[in-house]
Design a protein around this motif. Structure first.
Motif, PDB file in Angstrom:
ATOM      1  N   ALA A   1     -69.297 -99.887 -47.278  1.00  0.00           N
ATOM      2  CA  ALA A   1     -68.856 -99.787 -46.107  1.00  0.00           C
ATOM      3  C   ALA A   1     -69.572 -98.797 -44.861  1.00  0.00           C
ATOM      4  CB  ALA A   1     -68.053-100.913 -45.570  1.00  0.00           C
ATOM      5  N   LYS A   2     -69.105 -97.975 -45.745  1.00  0.00           N
ATOM      6  CA  LYS A   2     -68.903 -96.363 -45.071  1.00  0.00           C
ATOM      7  C   LYS A   2     -70.600 -95.947 -44.766  1.00  0.00           C
ATOM      8  CE  LYS A   2     -64.963 -95.052 -43.969  1.00  0.00           C
ATOM      9  NZ  LYS A   2     -64.836 -94.394 -42.735  1.00  0.00           N
ATOM     10  N   THR A   3     -70.708 -96.173 -46.505  1.00  0.00           N
ATOM     11  CA  THR A   3     -72.694 -95.892 -46.219  1.00  0.00           C
ATOM     12  C   THR A   3     -73.995 -96.835 -46.430  1.00  0.00           C
ATOM     13  OG1 THR A   3     -72.340 -96.779 -48.680  1.00  0.00           O
ATOM     14  CG2 THR A   3     -71.954 -94.272 -47.848  1.00  0.00           C
ATOM     15  N   ASN A   4     -73.375 -98.036 -46.105  1.00  0.00           N
ATOM     16  CA  ASN A   4     -74.361 -98.934 -45.773  1.00  0.00           C
ATOM     17  C   ASN A   4     -75.892 -99.092 -47.642  1.00  0.00           C
ATOM     18  OD1 ASN A   4     -73.915-100.197 -43.432  1.00  0.00           O
ATOM     19  ND2 ASN A   4     -75.165 -97.884 -42.919  1.00  0.00           N
ATOM     20  N   GLN A   5     -74.536 -98.511 -48.407  1.00  0.00           N
ATOM     21  CA  GLN A   5     -75.633 -98.740 -50.004  1.00  0.00           C
ATOM     22  C   GLN A   5     -75.072 -99.988 -50.159  1.00  0.00           C
ATOM     23  OE1 GLN A   5     -74.351 -95.299 -52.614  1.00  0.00           O
ATOM     24  NE2 GLN A   5     -74.985 -94.087 -50.747  1.00  0.00           N
ATOM     25  N   PRO A   6     -75.508-100.809 -50.685  1.00  0.00           N
ATOM     26  CA  PRO A   6     -75.197-102.054 -51.455  1.00  0.00           C
ATOM     27  C   PRO A   6     -73.583-101.785 -52.725  1.00  0.00           C
ATOM     28  CG  PRO A   6     -77.673-101.458 -51.878  1.00  0.00           C
ATOM     29  CD  PRO A   6     -77.384-100.648 -51.371  1.00  0.00           C
ATOM     30  N   ALA A   7     -73.083-102.100 -52.208  1.00  0.00           N
ATOM     31  CA  ALA A   7     -71.468-102.433 -53.646  1.00  0.00           C
ATOM     32  C   ALA A   7     -71.998-102.595 -55.016  1.00  0.00           C
ATOM     33  CB  ALA A   7     -71.082-103.724 -53.465  1.00  0.00           C
ATOM     34  N   GLU A   8     -72.923-103.408 -55.409  1.00  0.00           N
ATOM     35  CA  GLU A   8     -73.199-103.746 -56.955  1.00  0.00           C
ATOM     36  C   GLU A   8     -74.534-102.300 -57.336  1.00  0.00           C
ATOM     37  OE1 GLU A   8     -76.247-106.230 -59.471  1.00  0.00           O
ATOM     38  OE2 GLU A   8     -75.945-107.322 -58.232  1.00  0.00           O
ATOM     39  N   LYS A   9     -75.008-101.758 -55.871  1.00  0.00           N
ATOM     40  CA  LYS A   9     -75.586-100.382 -56.854  1.00  0.00           C
ATOM     41  C   LYS A   9     -74.471 -99.043 -56.819  1.00  0.00           C
ATOM     42  CE  LYS A   9     -79.136 -97.095 -54.910  1.00  0.00           C
ATOM     43  NZ  LYS A   9     -78.022 -96.230 -55.076  1.00  0.00           N
ATOM     44  N   ILE A  10     -73.341 -99.159 -56.421  1.00  0.00           N
ATOM     45  CA  ILE A  10     -72.166 -98.221 -56.366  1.00  0.00           C
ATOM     46  C   ILE A  10     -71.771 -98.043 -57.515  1.00  0.00           C
ATOM     47  CG2 ILE A  10     -70.092 -97.597 -54.946  1.00  0.00           C
ATOM     48  CD1 ILE A  10     -71.598 -98.091 -52.091  1.00  0.00           C
ATOM     49  N   TYR A  11     -71.410 -99.335 -58.110  1.00  0.00           N
ATOM     50  CA  TYR A  11     -70.731-100.001 -58.936  1.00  0.00           C
ATOM     51  C   TYR A  11     -71.140 -99.542 -60.082  1.00  0.00           C
ATOM     52  CZ  TYR A  11     -69.052-103.118 -62.571  1.00  0.00           C
ATOM     53  OH  TYR A  11     -68.612-103.328 -64.214  1.00  0.00           O
ATOM     54  N   LEU A  12     -72.844 -99.829 -59.655  1.00  0.00           N
ATOM     55  CA  LEU A  12     -73.977 -99.664 -61.521  1.00  0.00           C
ATOM     56  C   LEU A  12     -73.576 -97.345 -61.821  1.00  0.00           C
ATOM     57  CD1 LEU A  12     -76.355-102.054 -60.819  1.00  0.00           C
ATOM     58  CD2 LEU A  12     -74.649-102.086 -62.845  1.00  0.00           C
ATOM     59  N   GLU A  13     -73.833 -97.079 -60.075  1.00  0.00           N
ATOM     60  CA  GLU A  13     -73.453 -95.858 -60.276  1.00  0.00           C
ATOM     61  C   GLU A  13     -72.782 -94.947 -61.215  1.00  0.00           C
ATOM     62  OE1 GLU A  13     -76.402 -94.362 -57.300  1.00  0.00           O
ATOM     63  OE2 GLU A  13     -74.226 -94.578 -56.460  1.00  0.00           O
ATOM     64  N   VAL A  14     -71.510 -95.681 -60.802  1.00  0.00           N
ATOM     65  CA  VAL A  14     -70.298 -95.009 -61.431  1.00  0.00           C
ATOM     66  C   VAL A  14     -70.295 -95.245 -63.600  1.00  0.00           C
ATOM     67  CG1 VAL A  14     -68.140 -95.310 -61.315  1.00  0.00           C
ATOM     68  CG2 VAL A  14     -68.833 -95.249 -58.614  1.00  0.00           C
ATOM     69  N   THR A  15     -70.378 -96.762 -63.286  1.00  0.00           N
ATOM     70  CA  THR A  15     -70.153 -97.696 -64.372  1.00  0.00           C
ATOM     71  C   THR A  15     -71.608 -96.998 -65.479  1.00  0.00           C
ATOM     72  OG1 THR A  15     -70.941 -99.800 -63.956  1.00  0.00           O
ATOM     73  CG2 THR A  15     -68.757 -99.416 -63.771  1.00  0.00           C
ATOM     74  N   GLY A  16     -72.824 -96.856 -64.768  1.00  0.00           N
ATOM     75  CA  GLY A  16     -73.652 -96.800 -66.156  1.00  0.00           C
ATOM     76  C   GLY A  16     -74.509 -95.272 -65.987  1.00  0.00           C
ATOM     77  N   GLY A  17     -73.829 -95.135 -64.403  1.00  0.00           N
ATOM     78  CA  GLY A  17     -75.140 -93.314 -64.479  1.00  0.00           C
ATOM     79  C   GLY A  17     -74.104 -92.444 -64.039  1.00  0.00           C
ATOM     80  N   PRO A  18     -74.168 -91.616 -63.417  1.00  0.00           N
ATOM     81  CA  PRO A  18     -73.902 -90.017 -62.776  1.00  0.00           C
ATOM     82  C   PRO A  18     -72.891 -89.925 -62.355  1.00  0.00           C
ATOM     83  CG  PRO A  18     -76.064 -89.926 -62.274  1.00  0.00           C
ATOM     84  CD  PRO A  18     -75.941 -91.598 -62.700  1.00  0.00           C
ATOM     85  N   LYS A  19     -72.357 -90.812 -61.594  1.00  0.00           N
ATOM     86  CA  LYS A  19     -70.858 -90.729 -60.658  1.00  0.00           C
ATOM     87  C   LYS A  19     -69.754 -90.712 -61.863  1.00  0.00           C
ATOM     88  CE  LYS A  19     -74.231 -89.531 -57.148  1.00  0.00           C
ATOM     89  NZ  LYS A  19     -73.894 -87.865 -56.691  1.00  0.00           N
ATOM     90  N   THR A  20     -68.875 -90.560 -60.457  1.00  0.00           N
ATOM     91  CA  THR A  20     -67.477 -91.515 -60.646  1.00  0.00           C
ATOM     92  C   THR A  20     -67.071 -91.562 -59.336  1.00  0.00           C
ATOM     93  OG1 THR A  20     -66.798 -89.109 -59.844  1.00  0.00           O
ATOM     94  CG2 THR A  20     -67.316 -89.089 -62.224  1.00  0.00           C
TER      95      THR A  20
END
Length: 222
Positions: free
Chosen positions: A179-198
């Motif tokens: 809601a704050k970034t206009n990025q899809p929630a699924e993309k955010i989740y995958l960046e954290v669980t399967g990518g470089p982000k926390t």
């Protein structure tokens, strides 16, 4: 000397049994509550818990300190979701539902004792209860219902992201960041669980102030 030794021995032997009689208290304290770039994942458990608690409190019009107190007393967050949601749809109170749950093995037994009808709970939830689904699964159905009711996400979107294994706390936090970034929630989740982000990094990037998120959820739920 012998008398003193006997007294000491009695106290020593009695202590474990006394300790066993004390109810277990779950501590929901967090030492890390702010994002630290040198330890980017340290505060993630706090962010997940805080956002879930805040969303819950906003949806059901209750206080976050109640949620924390219930958790400390041993009530699971899953049971809280279920009890408050079912209470909203029936004549039961959350407290009476939780009290009954404490005497039963699962929510199927609670439903049978209280006579909760499929019409009251909805077909999907009622079927899951009748099939003795876990409290975790029932709580996911509750949150999904709330998300669709408030038009936060569609049933199709939720089904897709649930397939990825997202939990309730992760779904709520990903949605807030979305809601704050206009990025899809699924993309955010995958960046954290399967990518470089926390989660902490994503919160920092979105410039989210955790102490102010109740306002964000109030807007989201309008």
């Amino acid at each position: 000397m012998i008398k003193q030794a006997l007294v000491s021995l009695i106290i020593l032997l009695a202590f474990p049994f006394s300790a066993m009689a004390i109810p277990a208290i779950n501590c929901h304290c967090f030492t890390d509550r702010a994002y630290d770039p040198s330890r980017p994942e340290a505060a993630d458990p706090y962010f997940l818990a805080a956002t879930q608690n805040t969303f819950f409190a906003t949806v059901f019009g209750t206080e976050k300190k109640m949620i924390v107190r219930k958790k400390q007393q041993g009530t699971s967050m899953d049971d809280l979701w279920i009890a408050y949601w079912v209470a909203e749809k029936s004549d039961s109170s959350p407290e009476s539902l939780l009290e009954t749950r404490g005497t039963k093995n699962n929510w199927s037994e609670v439903s049978q004792q209280l006579g909760l009808s499929p019409k009251t709970m909805g077909a999907s939830f009622a079927n899951a209860v009748n099939n003795q689904a876990s409290a975790e699964r029932l709580a996911q159905l509750v949150v999904d219902d709330l998300f669709t009711r408030f038009k936060i996400q569609s049933e199709v979107e939720l089904a897709e992201i649930r397939k990825k294994g997202i939990s309730n706390p992760e779904l709520i936090l990903a949605t807030l960041i979305s809601a704050k970034t206009n990025q899809p929630a699924e993309k955010i989740y995958l960046e954290v669980t399967g990518g470089p982000k926390t989660w902490g990094e994503k919160i920092d990037e979105a410039k989210i102030d955790i102490s102010e998120i109740q306002k964000d959820f109030s807007i989201l739920l309008k």
